[in-house]
Design a protein around this motif. Sequence first.
Motif, mmCIF file in Angstrom:
data_model
loop_
_atom_site.group_PDB
_atom_site.id
_atom_site.type_symbol
_atom_site.label_atom_id
_atom_site.label_comp_id
_atom_site.label_asym_id
_atom_site.label_seq_id
_atom_site.Cartn_x
_atom_site.Cartn_y
_atom_site.Cartn_z
ATOM 1 N N LEU A 1 -65.250 46.451 -38.531
ATOM 2 C CA LEU A 1 -66.645 46.111 -38.203
ATOM 3 C C LEU A 1 -67.179 46.969 -37.055
ATOM 4 C CD1 LEU A 1 -66.779 42.207 -38.444
ATOM 5 C CD2 LEU A 1 -67.169 43.887 -40.252
ATOM 6 N N HIS A 2 -66.486 46.942 -35.925
ATOM 7 C CA HIS A 2 -66.846 47.794 -34.787
ATOM 8 C C HIS A 2 -65.701 47.737 -33.789
ATOM 9 C CE1 HIS A 2 -67.680 44.351 -32.113
ATOM 10 N NE2 HIS A 2 -68.240 43.784 -33.159
ATOM 11 N N THR A 3 -65.726 48.682 -32.844
ATOM 12 C CA THR A 3 -64.711 48.721 -31.784
ATOM 13 C C THR A 3 -65.048 47.680 -30.709
ATOM 14 O OG1 THR A 3 -64.150 51.016 -32.250
ATOM 15 C CG2 THR A 3 -63.781 50.267 -29.989
ATOM 16 N N SER A 4 -64.023 47.201 -30.012
ATOM 17 C CA SER A 4 -64.179 46.173 -28.975
ATOM 18 C C SER A 4 -65.444 46.367 -28.141
ATOM 19 C CB SER A 4 -62.959 46.202 -28.050
ATOM 20 O OG SER A 4 -63.194 45.411 -26.893
ATOM 21 N N THR A 5 -66.327 45.374 -28.212
ATOM 22 C CA THR A 5 -67.590 45.434 -27.467
ATOM 23 C C THR A 5 -67.332 45.509 -25.963
ATOM 24 O OG1 THR A 5 -68.297 43.809 -29.130
ATOM 25 C CG2 THR A 5 -69.887 44.424 -27.454
ATOM 26 N N HIS B 1 -71.721 41.377 -24.259
ATOM 27 C CA HIS B 1 -70.497 42.192 -24.326
ATOM 28 C C HIS B 1 -69.328 41.441 -24.956
ATOM 29 C CE1 HIS B 1 -72.805 44.933 -22.063
ATOM 30 N NE2 HIS B 1 -72.618 44.394 -20.880
ATOM 31 N N LEU B 2 -69.493 40.156 -25.214
ATOM 32 C CA LEU B 2 -68.446 39.377 -25.893
ATOM 33 C C LEU B 2 -68.801 39.126 -27.358
ATOM 34 C CD1 LEU B 2 -67.735 36.805 -23.022
ATOM 35 C CD2 LEU B 2 -66.167 38.590 -23.805
ATOM 36 N N GLN B 3 -69.985 39.564 -27.771
ATOM 37 C CA GLN B 3 -70.492 39.259 -29.117
ATOM 38 C C GLN B 3 -70.193 40.402 -30.096
ATOM 39 O OE1 GLN B 3 -71.146 37.163 -31.366
ATOM 40 N NE2 GLN B 3 -73.093 36.211 -30.749
ATOM 41 N N TYR B 4 -70.364 40.125 -31.399
ATOM 42 C CA TYR B 4 -70.377 41.197 -32.398
ATOM 43 C C TYR B 4 -71.418 42.243 -31.986
ATOM 44 C CZ TYR B 4 -67.638 38.409 -35.758
ATOM 45 O OH TYR B 4 -66.655 37.703 -36.401
ATOM 46 N N ALA B 5 -71.227 43.443 -32.456
ATOM 47 C CA ALA B 5 -72.069 44.561 -32.016
ATOM 48 C C ALA B 5 -72.240 45.549 -33.165
ATOM 49 C CB ALA B 5 -71.416 45.239 -30.814
ATOM 50 N N PRO B 6 -73.182 46.505 -33.029
ATOM 51 C CA PRO B 6 -73.392 47.467 -34.115
ATOM 52 C C PRO B 6 -72.154 48.329 -34.384
ATOM 53 C CG PRO B 6 -75.259 47.468 -32.618
ATOM 54 C CD PRO B 6 -74.186 46.653 -31.957
ATOM 55 N N THR B 7 -71.968 48.663 -35.636
ATOM 56 C CA THR B 7 -70.808 49.443 -36.077
ATOM 57 C C THR B 7 -70.726 50.796 -35.373
ATOM 58 O OG1 THR B 7 -70.861 48.351 -38.213
ATOM 59 C CG2 THR B 7 -69.736 50.465 -38.138
#
Lengths: 391, 391
Positions: free
Chosen positions: A261-265, A60-66
């Motif tokens: 990139l994506h919204t806050s994981t 939940h702190l990492q980059y994530a899918p768009t």
Amino acid sequence: MPSQRLANVASSPVRDLLALIERPEVISFAGGLPAPELFDVEGWRAAFDTVLSGAGARRHLQYAPTEGDLRLRGHIAARTTRRGLPTRAEDLLVTTGSQQGLTLVAAALLDPGATVVVEEPTYLAALQCFSMAGARIVPVPSDEQGVDPAALAEVFERERPELLYLVPTFANPTGRTLGRARRERVAELAERYGVWIVEDDPYGELRYRGAALEPVASLSERVIYLGSLSKIGAPGLRLGWVRTPRELRSALVVAKQAADLHTSTIDQAAAAEYLSVADLDAHVRGLCAAYRERRDTMLGLLPRVLPDGAVWSDPDGGMFVWVTLPGGVDTARVLPVALRHDVAFVPGAPFFAGRAEPATLRLSFSSTSPERISEGMRRLGEAVLSAGVAA
Amino acid sequence: MPSQRLANVASSPVRDLLALIERPEVISFAGGLPAPELFDVEGWRAAFDTVLSGAGARRHLQYAPTEGDLRLRGHIAARTTRRGLPTRAEDLLVTTGSQQGLTLVAAALLDPGATVVVEEPTYLAALQCFSMAGARIVPVPSDEQGVDPAALAEVFERERPELLYLVPTFANPTGRTLGRARRERVAELAERYGVWIVEDDPYGELRYRGAALEPVASLSERVIYLGSLSKIGAPGLRLGWVRTPRELRSALVVAKQAADLHTSTIDQAAAAEYLSVADLDAHVRGLCAAYRERRDTMLGLLPRVLPDGAVWSDPDGGMFVWVTLPGGVDTARVLPVALRHDVAFVPGAPFFAGRAEPATLRLSFSSTSPERISEGMRRLGEAVLSAGVAA
């Protein structure tokens, strides 16, 4: 020095105004804010704590899918389906607030010079967003039942626009709702003329009387539906979503990648947890009970404090009452008087894409207690009187 | 059906690739991800808990000013100043990741047809972002010392661009750093030709050897500096910032309003709390120690696993090594072989705005343990061999 397309776009007068009226003695009907005392703080605290304590915390702190958190999209899809709009998780793109949804739609659909049709008046930040995309904005009149379908048909025929932007339910700034028959007519027109409709629906669950109407998106495939947790959960998380027609999906995902990139994981994970654990329906019922009382207080007092000839909308839900003062007054000139009386509203002119009606103003009842609404209405009446407004 | 400006922009091949290689048996050098096992999970959990338990909790769930949380901006300003770039809180605009900073700069500065100069190769999502803004992208060659100032001067003279985009420190994808003398030269050129520089600096604190170089922004007023918590804190919070030259500030704030009103209030509050309580410098030292070992492991093995004639960058910091294979191979055709050997990288071609060098590829060492790097290097060597690559 700024780009041409930005040179035509002013900073939001509403946000500028909000910055001015932070004095605690001002009773503000200016913002479109949910009531902070009704936030489920403990529910949100627990949700963040759970997702940051569990086995998935690092994820939940990492980059994530768009496209967004699949668990969150599942909850939103189920909720949207229950509200009469059959939706699957894969139809949804999570956005950083539904404001971002607007920007992504503009990026994905509008080339400079494209034509966007809006109901008049309409949501200010939508006008900003379409202006920044270089679009030409064509307003269509609306009345108590929302946008006028006959006028819309004429504009579609004449302008062949790319997009129609609507807040069909408890609109910002008017509080008006597009009636059932008109929804069908608008959907038909969109199909006939090949126009995309953006149905912006942040307020739809905040209904204080009457039965829910089906979303326009349930009537046509040509609708891009924007939803949000801001008014029913908490706006600080900036969580919205776009329900995307299939043929626009990849374009919107590319636009989202470029945007952030994506919204806050972590916010997405906390919201997914919250929707699993909390009873959001009960929470919304509580919001509706509180906001209904505020609405009733404001509408009960308006006839007493405003001069003869003033008229206002009678919203079935949402956050806003739209007022027109008599006597050809410009409410932008009433505002400084109101601020001296420690009360605030938003003058109506910026909500118009075409010819503004300067005698209009927007009042929000959602973030003020009934007691403060009573006092604020008294002050507003004094301000309007002392500004010399009369029928 | 999508807009013209989007029709030219593909989904990121890196993000598409990341979706493909989620099989746990694949050792991936493809992503540009920080190591999740090094996240300070407990520190972040405590920060969210504190801000949602305290008196300000309701405020942290509400709408907030577009510019960002003032406490967070104060911490970032102090940190930026300590790194050699004098900065005040009011110079900073908090963004939803530094990717959003790029989009805002594009919206605020670029009209369709504007010219943007980039070092070649460069960060893929920057290329996407400028393409979506309708800009014309002109690449300038770079070498081990970063962008070539003589070539840059020629391009500035010929093209009169609006913007120069650089990742001057531990660049993505090359890992290269713009040397001190070149920084001065580039800053001079920007001043002389009236070009804005975007200095994108997500990796600058991840230095494994040598002394820090001053930011280009410390050498000229014509630099828009982008920073981020993603690589030193946690990317899932999507927290970045733009240090804005005064004359661009209001344009960038308007663009931010239209983009998403503001960045997550709760994430900003948690980050402000984290920066008050945690020792981020010590955390960064820990990251550097771990990443240095990973870098050394990878660079130590490359000569053993790659064929004669292969060359690669020797980064002083960051996350990336940039490899050129011999024999005129196209690394896009090596990738499927590598995936069959359960190892992944990113082919280099998409990082080029001009004529691509298909024999290049990007390796990231940051999110893989030294043991897995060793095994992954062995697999990469086998894959390259079995793909028939030779000098």
